[in-house]
Design a protein around this motif. Structure first.
Motif, PDB file in Angstrom:
ATOM      1  N   VAL A 236       0.831  -1.206   0.000  1.00 47.45           N
ATOM      2  CA  VAL A 236       0.000   0.000   0.000  1.00 47.45           C
ATOM      3  C   VAL A 236       0.870   1.262   0.000  1.00 47.45           C
ATOM      4  CG1 VAL A 236      -1.664   1.340   1.379  1.00 47.45           C
ATOM      5  CG2 VAL A 236      -1.967  -1.129   1.124  1.00 47.45           C
ATOM      6  N   GLU A 237       1.907   1.262   0.818  1.00 47.51           N
ATOM      7  CA  GLU A 237       2.668   2.510   1.020  1.00 47.51           C
ATOM      8  C   GLU A 237       3.765   2.745  -0.009  1.00 47.51           C
ATOM      9  OE1 GLU A 237       3.953   2.357   5.100  1.00 47.51           O
ATOM     10  OE2 GLU A 237       1.896   2.704   5.846  1.00 47.51           O
ATOM     11  N   SER A 238       4.215   1.659  -0.657  1.00 43.90           N
ATOM     12  CA  SER A 238       5.356   1.800  -1.560  1.00 43.90           C
ATOM     13  C   SER A 238       4.945   2.492  -2.867  1.00 43.90           C
ATOM     14  CB  SER A 238       5.903   0.391  -1.834  1.00 43.90           C
ATOM     15  OG  SER A 238       6.181   0.201  -3.171  1.00 43.90           O
ATOM     16  N   ASP A 239       5.917   3.147  -3.503  1.00 46.04           N
ATOM     17  CA  ASP A 239       5.650   3.780  -4.801  1.00 46.04           C
ATOM     18  C   ASP A 239       5.673   2.752  -5.922  1.00 46.04           C
ATOM     19  OD1 ASP A 239       5.404   6.246  -3.686  1.00 46.04           O
ATOM     20  OD2 ASP A 239       7.550   6.717  -3.870  1.00 46.04           O
ATOM     21  N   ASP A 240       6.138   1.559  -5.623  1.00 52.88           N
ATOM     22  CA  ASP A 240       6.188   0.515  -6.660  1.00 52.88           C
ATOM     23  C   ASP A 240       4.770   0.113  -7.067  1.00 52.88           C
ATOM     24  OD1 ASP A 240       9.120  -0.006  -6.665  1.00 52.88           O
ATOM     25  OD2 ASP A 240       8.690  -0.407  -4.560  1.00 52.88           O
ATOM     26  N   THR A 241       4.680  -0.399  -8.282  1.00 56.23           N
ATOM     27  CA  THR A 241       3.329  -0.701  -8.784  1.00 56.23           C
ATOM     28  C   THR A 241       3.136  -2.175  -9.128  1.00 56.23           C
ATOM     29  OG1 THR A 241       4.057  -0.146 -11.003  1.00 56.23           O
ATOM     30  CG2 THR A 241       2.981   1.611  -9.738  1.00 56.23           C
ATOM     31  N   GLU A 242       4.217  -2.946  -9.040  1.00 59.19           N
ATOM     32  CA  GLU A 242       4.108  -4.359  -9.420  1.00 59.19           C
ATOM     33  C   GLU A 242       4.770  -5.226  -8.347  1.00 59.19           C
ATOM     34  OE1 GLU A 242       4.489  -6.493 -13.774  1.00 59.19           O
ATOM     35  OE2 GLU A 242       5.843  -4.876 -13.254  1.00 59.19           O
ATOM     36  N   PHE A 243       4.102  -6.302  -7.969  1.00 59.40           N
ATOM     37  CA  PHE A 243       4.607  -7.120  -6.861  1.00 59.40           C
ATOM     38  C   PHE A 243       4.402  -8.607  -7.161  1.00 59.40           C
ATOM     39  CE2 PHE A 243       2.940  -3.110  -5.395  1.00 59.40           C
ATOM     40  CZ  PHE A 243       3.937  -2.602  -4.580  1.00 59.40           C
ATOM     41  N   ILE A 244       5.417  -9.395  -6.836  1.00 59.63           N
ATOM     42  CA  ILE A 244       5.264 -10.854  -6.854  1.00 59.63           C
ATOM     43  C   ILE A 244       5.094 -11.255  -5.389  1.00 59.63           C
ATOM     44  CG2 ILE A 244       6.404 -13.056  -7.383  1.00 59.63           C
ATOM     45  CD1 ILE A 244       7.965 -11.441  -9.591  1.00 59.63           C
TER      46      ILE A 244
END
Ligand code: 13P
Length: 322
Positions: A236-244
């Protein structure tokens, strides 16, 4: 109503609005529904409280205005709630919802292990039976294990059970050498490092989120290691947009709900056709079983009062230290 199958096997009228009926009965009976992040999405959506193992225990400890708790999770979570709320009726939609990790640590064998190391303090993960909790000095969850282990002097002799992967992880980040019980969770052990490495090649920007119950080689690939709540917060908090995401696939529901514009890719296990990793126990709970459970107030979590008394102290100690 008999519960020979481990749940109330009464027919549910397909014409009823199951969600509305569950909410109606729940209100009528003064019940609260608590759900773990690994529950089916529709159960998460109907719950009063949703959380990781730590949050569910913390909520149960403070719950005073409910007569009944329906714990939508696995058996040890229901036991913890019952120990903390002895005066409330604690129900679980399907009592067969066990835990492979808890099963990997039978209380009699753990008692022998503890007796063989009498000068050690016993730290156990909450994913244990009430019998193992009763042998424990302080409990931890994946969300507070490091913090609690850190409260002991660096040279303290510690036993950590039952998850060897979480234990190894805590040893590695704290520089300790806790004695580990050799147990594991069937879901987290099953992730395929090769398939995840392949996914990472296809999605080089994706951050790899890993639960500490996963094996060491997978932990080494992680951008973040943490409990379900920690992984969700990071997403939720990270600026990243893609997660495995390498934990039980139920958590993806909250991740996607909280961040509809981000992409969450379930990490695949070694052996899968669907590409994601479900806990067969967590997914035993269904809306129909939840409805019948509330309606007939069964199956109920019953704990041995003597064991409950012994298990209460390490649970309360965990809550004090969290
Ligand atoms: P959490 O503490 O992240 O909720 O872990 C729960 C669990 O049972 C993992 O197998």
């Amino acid at each position: 109503m008999a519960v020979e199958k481990g749940y109330v096997d009464a027919p549910v009228d397909p014409a009823i609005d199951l969600k509305a009926e569950i909410l109606r009965i729940k209100k009528e009976k003064g019940a609260v529904i608590m759900a773990h992040y690994y529950q089916p999405a529709e159960i998460q959506d109907i719950a009063d409280y949703i959380g990781d193992s730590l949050a569910l225990a913390q909520i149960a400890a403070k719950l005073d205005n409910a007569r009944m708790i329906v714990l939508c999770g696995v058996h040890f979570m229901g036991e913890t709630a019952k120990v903390l709320c002895p005066d409330k009726k604690v129900l679980i939609p399907d009592i067969n919802a066990g835990c492979s990790l808890a099963d990997s640590c039978p209380a009699d064998k753990f008692a022998e292990f503890v007796a063989a190391h009498p000068d050690h303090t016993v730290i156990s993960y909450v994913n244990t039976s009430i019998g193992v909790k009763a042998l424990t000095d302080v409990l931890v969850t994946s969300g507070n294990a490091r913090k609690i282990v850190d409260t002991f002097p660096a040279d303290a002799k510690l036993i950590f059970g039952p998850d060897r992967n979480l234990g190894n992880y805590i040893n590695s980040v704290t520089g300790r050498n806790m004695l580990l019980w050799d147990g594991a969770c069937h879901v987290h052990e099953e992730f395929s490092v090769e398939k995840i490495a392949e996914l990472k090649k296809q999605h080089p920007q994706a951050k790899v989120l890993v639960h500490p119950e996963c094996k060491r080689p997978l932990q080494l690939m992680a951008d973040v290691i943490g409990s379900t709540a920690v992984l969700l917060k990071y997403a939720v908090e990270s600026d990243d947009t893609e997660f495995i995401v390498a934990t039980e696939s139920g958590i993806l529901h909250q991740m996607q709900k909280s961040c509809p514009d981000k992409t969450f890719i379930p990490a695949p296990p070694n052996d899968s056709t669907c590409g994601c990793n479900d806990c067969r126990y967590m997914k035993l709970n269904t809306m129909e079983k939840l409805y019948n459970c509330l309606k007939f107030e069964q199956p109920e979590i019953i704990v041995d009062p003597e064991l409950a008394e012994k298990a209460r102290r390490p649970i309360e100690r965990m809550l004090e230290l969290s």
